[in-house]
Motif scaffolding. Structure first.
Motif, PDB file in Angstrom:
ATOM      1  N   ARG A  23       0.811  -1.230   0.000  1.00 45.59           N
ATOM      2  CA  ARG A  23       0.000   0.000   0.000  1.00 45.59           C
ATOM      3  C   ARG A  23       0.842   1.278   0.000  1.00 45.59           C
ATOM      4  O   ARG A  23       0.367   2.324  -0.414  1.00 45.59           O
ATOM      5  CB  ARG A  23      -0.996   0.012   1.162  1.00 45.59           C
ATOM      6  CG  ARG A  23      -0.431   0.291   2.514  1.00 45.59           C
ATOM      7  CD  ARG A  23      -1.481   0.353   3.639  1.00 45.59           C
ATOM      8  NE  ARG A  23      -2.085  -0.947   3.872  1.00 45.59           N
ATOM      9  CZ  ARG A  23      -3.366  -1.240   3.614  1.00 45.59           C
ATOM     10  NH1 ARG A  23      -4.184  -0.329   3.154  1.00 45.59           N
ATOM     11  NH2 ARG A  23      -3.824  -2.455   3.839  1.00 45.59           N
ATOM     12  N   ALA A  24       2.114   1.212   0.424  1.00 46.30           N
ATOM     13  CA  ALA A  24       2.972   2.403   0.459  1.00 46.30           C
ATOM     14  C   ALA A  24       3.753   2.608  -0.835  1.00 46.30           C
ATOM     15  O   ALA A  24       4.464   3.607  -0.961  1.00 46.30           O
ATOM     16  CB  ALA A  24       3.948   2.300   1.630  1.00 46.30           C
ATOM     17  N   ALA A  63      -4.153   5.695  -6.386  1.00 47.55           N
ATOM     18  CA  ALA A  63      -5.035   6.315  -5.393  1.00 47.55           C
ATOM     19  C   ALA A  63      -5.208   7.810  -5.632  1.00 47.55           C
ATOM     20  O   ALA A  63      -6.301   8.358  -5.426  1.00 47.55           O
ATOM     21  CB  ALA A  63      -4.496   6.060  -3.990  1.00 47.55           C
ATOM     22  N   ALA A  64      -4.156   8.466  -6.105  1.00 47.71           N
ATOM     23  CA  ALA A  64      -4.217   9.915  -6.342  1.00 47.71           C
ATOM     24  C   ALA A  64      -5.205  10.290  -7.440  1.00 47.71           C
ATOM     25  O   ALA A  64      -5.660  11.427  -7.500  1.00 47.71           O
ATOM     26  CB  ALA A  64      -2.829  10.447  -6.690  1.00 47.71           C
ATOM     27  N   ARG A 110       0.199   4.614  -4.729  1.00 47.03           N
ATOM     28  CA  ARG A 110      -0.082   6.036  -4.471  1.00 47.03           C
ATOM     29  C   ARG A 110      -0.511   6.758  -5.752  1.00 47.03           C
ATOM     30  O   ARG A 110      -1.392   7.616  -5.717  1.00 47.03           O
ATOM     31  CB  ARG A 110       1.123   6.709  -3.830  1.00 47.03           C
ATOM     32  CG  ARG A 110       1.316   6.241  -2.368  1.00 47.03           C
ATOM     33  CD  ARG A 110       2.484   6.892  -1.693  1.00 47.03           C
ATOM     34  NE  ARG A 110       3.702   6.389  -2.323  1.00 47.03           N
ATOM     35  CZ  ARG A 110       4.855   7.029  -2.353  1.00 47.03           C
ATOM     36  NH1 ARG A 110       4.998   8.212  -1.806  1.00 47.03           N
ATOM     37  NH2 ARG A 110       5.906   6.489  -2.930  1.00 47.03           N
ATOM     38  N   ASN A 111       0.097   6.393  -6.885  1.00 48.87           N
ATOM     39  CA  ASN A 111      -0.305   7.012  -8.157  1.00 48.87           C
ATOM     40  C   ASN A 111      -1.757   6.682  -8.490  1.00 48.87           C
ATOM     41  O   ASN A 111      -2.523   7.555  -8.914  1.00 48.87           O
ATOM     42  CB  ASN A 111       0.596   6.537  -9.298  1.00 48.87           C
ATOM     43  CG  ASN A 111       1.977   7.135  -9.259  1.00 48.87           C
ATOM     44  OD1 ASN A 111       2.236   8.103  -8.537  1.00 48.87           O
ATOM     45  ND2 ASN A 111       2.885   6.556 -10.022  1.00 48.87           N
ATOM     46  N   ARG A 138       4.855   3.488  -4.716  1.00 46.86           N
ATOM     47  CA  ARG A 138       4.560   4.615  -5.604  1.00 46.86           C
ATOM     48  C   ARG A 138       3.418   4.247  -6.562  1.00 46.86           C
ATOM     49  O   ARG A 138       2.540   5.065  -6.817  1.00 46.86           O
ATOM     50  CB  ARG A 138       5.836   5.013  -6.374  1.00 46.86           C
ATOM     51  CG  ARG A 138       5.644   5.938  -7.557  1.00 46.86           C
ATOM     52  CD  ARG A 138       4.851   7.213  -7.310  1.00 46.86           C
ATOM     53  NE  ARG A 138       5.378   8.065  -6.293  1.00 46.86           N
ATOM     54  CZ  ARG A 138       4.676   9.053  -5.711  1.00 46.86           C
ATOM     55  NH1 ARG A 138       3.442   9.300  -6.076  1.00 46.86           N
ATOM     56  NH2 ARG A 138       5.226   9.794  -4.789  1.00 46.86           N
TER      57      ARG A 138
END
Length: 137
Positions: free
Chosen positions: A58-59, A67-68, A64-65, A61
């Motif tokens: 989950r951490a 999710a963003a 995160r991309n 990149r």
């Protein structure tokens, strides 16, 4: 220029077989600034559900991309190549953390790659709702 379209929900037999073989793939996600982020991943393909799955921390990149991008999902592509054979799946990606979704992704990963992923309590699955496919299996 030749094109090699496939129906992501009903690919031809060689294309599907290619996605069942053990191959390292790439996942391309958009960074917040719009530039592409390309990383090696393991991918499983479920044409019946029109989904591709990538297990990830989950951490990371890539997570995160995705999710963003918000609730509309991120436009992504996964690709694999082996000599003259190649395949790309495209769609909208979403991060899923529900235990049953992660377990299904892990099961499919183990089936394709011949090994159970090591335990990871921070694991999520990137589910790609497929909108397109192309390639030569």
């Amino acid at each position: 220029m030749a094109t090699y379209p496939q129906d992501p929900g009903a690919p031809d037999a060689p294309y599907l077989t290619f996605w069942q073989e053990r191959h390292l793939c790439t996942l391309t996600t958009p960074r917040p600034d719009g530039t592409p982020h390309v990383v090696p991943v393991g991918v499983t393909y479920d044409p019946g559900a029109r989904l591709a799955r990538v297990i990830a921390n989950r951490a990371s990149r890539k997570v995160r991309n995705v999710a963003a991008a918000g609730p509309q999902g991120a436009p992504v592509a996964v690709c694999q190549v082996d000599g003259r054979r190649w395949a790309t799946l495209e769609g909208r990606a979403f991060v899923r953390a529900e235990p049953e979704r992660v377990a299904e992704a892990e099961r499919r990963y183990a089936e394709r790659y011949g090994r159970q992923p090591s335990p990871n309590p921070a694991r999520v699955v990137i589910e790609i709702e497929l909108t397109g496919a192309m390639g030569r299996g």
